[in-house]
Scaffold this motif. Structure first.
Motif, PDB file in Angstrom:
ATOM      1  N   MET A   1       0.852  -1.192   0.000  1.00 22.21           N
ATOM      2  CA  MET A   1       0.000   0.000   0.000  1.00 22.21           C
ATOM      3  C   MET A   1       0.888   1.241   0.000  1.00 22.21           C
ATOM      4  O   MET A   1       1.830   1.331   0.784  1.00 22.21           O
ATOM      5  N   LYS A   2       0.585   2.183  -0.908  1.00 19.55           N
ATOM      6  CA  LYS A   2       1.333   3.431  -0.991  1.00 19.55           C
ATOM      7  C   LYS A   2       0.418   4.592  -0.606  1.00 19.55           C
ATOM      8  O   LYS A   2      -0.795   4.543  -0.838  1.00 19.55           O
ATOM      9  N   THR A   3       0.994   5.645  -0.032  1.00 18.31           N
ATOM     10  CA  THR A   3       0.255   6.862   0.272  1.00 18.31           C
ATOM     11  C   THR A   3       0.848   7.994  -0.545  1.00 18.31           C
ATOM     12  O   THR A   3       2.040   8.283  -0.461  1.00 18.31           O
ATOM     13  N   VAL A   4      -0.002   8.628  -1.385  1.00 22.77           N
ATOM     14  CA  VAL A   4       0.419   9.722  -2.249  1.00 22.77           C
ATOM     15  C   VAL A   4      -0.537  10.882  -2.031  1.00 22.77           C
ATOM     16  O   VAL A   4      -1.752  10.733  -2.210  1.00 22.77           O
TER      17      VAL A   4
ATOM     18  N   MET B   1       0.928  -1.593 -10.963  1.00 23.40           N
ATOM     19  CA  MET B   1      -0.416  -1.034 -11.039  1.00 23.40           C
ATOM     20  C   MET B   1      -0.976  -0.830  -9.627  1.00 23.40           C
ATOM     21  O   MET B   1      -0.922  -1.725  -8.791  1.00 23.40           O
ATOM     22  N   HIS B   2      -1.528   0.368  -9.384  1.00 21.10           N
ATOM     23  CA  HIS B   2      -2.186   0.689  -8.120  1.00 21.10           C
ATOM     24  C   HIS B   2      -3.545   1.315  -8.419  1.00 21.10           C
ATOM     25  O   HIS B   2      -3.765   1.875  -9.494  1.00 21.10           O
ATOM     26  N   TRP B   3      -4.438   1.226  -7.430  1.00 24.28           N
ATOM     27  CA  TRP B   3      -5.744   1.867  -7.534  1.00 24.28           C
ATOM     28  C   TRP B   3      -5.999   2.683  -6.278  1.00 24.28           C
ATOM     29  O   TRP B   3      -5.630   2.275  -5.171  1.00 24.28           O
ATOM     30  N   ASP B   4      -6.646   3.846  -6.464  1.00 23.93           N
ATOM     31  CA  ASP B   4      -7.030   4.682  -5.334  1.00 23.93           C
ATOM     32  C   ASP B   4      -7.984   3.872  -4.450  1.00 23.93           C
ATOM     33  O   ASP B   4      -9.078   3.505  -4.876  1.00 23.93           O
TER      34      ASP B   4
ATOM     35  N   LEU C   1     -10.932 -10.345  -9.294  1.00 23.62           N
ATOM     36  CA  LEU C   1     -10.522  -8.956  -9.459  1.00 23.62           C
ATOM     37  C   LEU C   1      -9.882  -8.735 -10.828  1.00 23.62           C
ATOM     38  O   LEU C   1     -10.055  -7.670 -11.430  1.00 23.62           O
ATOM     39  N   ARG C   2      -9.156  -9.733 -11.319  1.00 29.49           N
ATOM     40  CA  ARG C   2      -8.558  -9.604 -12.650  1.00 29.49           C
ATOM     41  C   ARG C   2      -9.643  -9.481 -13.719  1.00 29.49           C
ATOM     42  O   ARG C   2      -9.522  -8.659 -14.639  1.00 29.49           O
ATOM     43  N   LYS C   3     -10.711 -10.258 -13.596  1.00 36.32           N
ATOM     44  CA  LYS C   3     -11.779 -10.204 -14.589  1.00 36.32           C
ATOM     45  C   LYS C   3     -12.588  -8.914 -14.472  1.00 36.32           C
ATOM     46  O   LYS C   3     -13.064  -8.381 -15.484  1.00 36.32           O
ATOM     47  N   LEU C   4     -12.746  -8.409 -13.263  1.00 33.84           N
ATOM     48  CA  LEU C   4     -13.415  -7.115 -13.108  1.00 33.84           C
ATOM     49  C   LEU C   4     -12.613  -6.020 -13.804  1.00 33.84           C
ATOM     50  O   LEU C   4     -13.176  -5.122 -14.437  1.00 33.84           O
TER      51      LEU C   4
ATOM     52  N   ALA D   1      -3.593   1.136  -3.639  1.00 37.46           N
ATOM     53  CA  ALA D   1      -3.485  -0.293  -3.361  1.00 37.46           C
ATOM     54  C   ALA D   1      -3.100  -1.075  -4.612  1.00 37.46           C
ATOM     55  O   ALA D   1      -3.583  -0.790  -5.715  1.00 37.46           O
ATOM     56  N   THR D   2      -2.235  -2.074  -4.430  1.00 37.56           N
ATOM     57  CA  THR D   2      -1.942  -3.024  -5.493  1.00 37.56           C
ATOM     58  C   THR D   2      -3.076  -4.037  -5.563  1.00 37.56           C
ATOM     59  O   THR D   2      -3.983  -4.040  -4.729  1.00 37.56           O
ATOM     60  N   ARG D   3      -3.010  -4.914  -6.552  1.00 40.56           N
ATOM     61  CA  ARG D   3      -4.040  -5.955  -6.634  1.00 40.56           C
ATOM     62  C   ARG D   3      -3.988  -6.857  -5.408  1.00 40.56           C
ATOM     63  O   ARG D   3      -5.028  -7.297  -4.915  1.00 40.56           O
TER      64      ARG D   3
END
Length: 213
Positions: free
Chosen positions: A1-4, A48-51, A26-29, A10-12
């Motif tokens: 987990m990264k904070t920006v 790859m990260h997601w907010d 999650l991959r199919k989503l 968050a990573t997968r």
């Protein structure tokens, strides 16, 4: 987990732990993001990260879509192994849907319990128990009625409303620094600097302007 800039990304693997759903789901989503509205990713250190907050709100909305499971047959032996025609009857769909699932499986579609080699194809068997679990999985979207709901889950919306969104401050500062630029240009610059889509930043800019009035 990264904070920006005060936001968690968050990573997968982080999302798997956060949501409790499998990597395959999650991959199919993510694969079907054009259809389901999955949030955009951001590359951080080549990964790859997601907010996390945006993804959590989207996932709650995704799982709350109206669903009609009235056509699912709940009778019979849960461990009975069924060929494609039987699988279709349990789910209340045409057999062609099962054939499509074999070529392009949706999130949560179970692996066959066994396979039978035929002269021209492979016949896959699944149990009623597997099919019921697939139908009941809210992340998979089976039985979804219509499109996506008009807004996120009320509990998620209320939780988000209780704390300020730092992106609104970032948008306000960008607008103040460059008052002559169009909103789309400012949104594109913010997207390049902070990640997420241009459309997301356009909505945030609109919010920032409303708060400034």
């Amino acid at each position: 987990m990264k904070t920006v800039d005060g936001r968690k990304w968050a990573t997968r693997e982080d999302l798997i732990e956060h949501s409790g759903y499998s990597r395959d789901t999650l991959r199919k989503l993510w694969r079907d993001r054009k259809a389901n509205g999955h949030p955009a990713d951001r590359m951080i250190d080549g990964v790859m990260h997601w907010d996390l907050e945006e993804w959590t709100a989207w996932f709650a909305e995704h799982c709350q879509r109206p669903r009609d499971l009235s056509g699912v047959d709940r009778s019979g032996d849960p461990d009975e192994q069924l060929p494609p025609a039987g699988q279709a009857r349990v789910l209340g769909v045409d057999t062609s849907r099962i054939s499509q699932y074999a070529k392009n499986p949706p999130p949560g579609w179970p692996d066959p319990i066994r396979e039978e080699e035929l002269p021209t194809r492979t016949r896959e068997y699944r149990t009623r128990r597997q099919l019921w679990a697939f139908a009941d999985d809210p992340a998979g979207g089976f039985g979804t009625v219509g499109g996506r709901p008009s807004g996120p889950d009320p509990k998620v919306r209320a939780a988000k409303a209780t704390k300020p969104d730092p992106r609104i401050r970032q948008a306000a500062e960008a607008l103040a620094a460059q008052p002559g630029r169009k909103a789309g240009e400012v949104a594109a610059a913010l997207a390049r600097e902070h990640g997420q889509s241009v459309d997301t930043w356009k909505r945030i800019i609109t919010q920032a302007r409303k708060q400034a009035q």
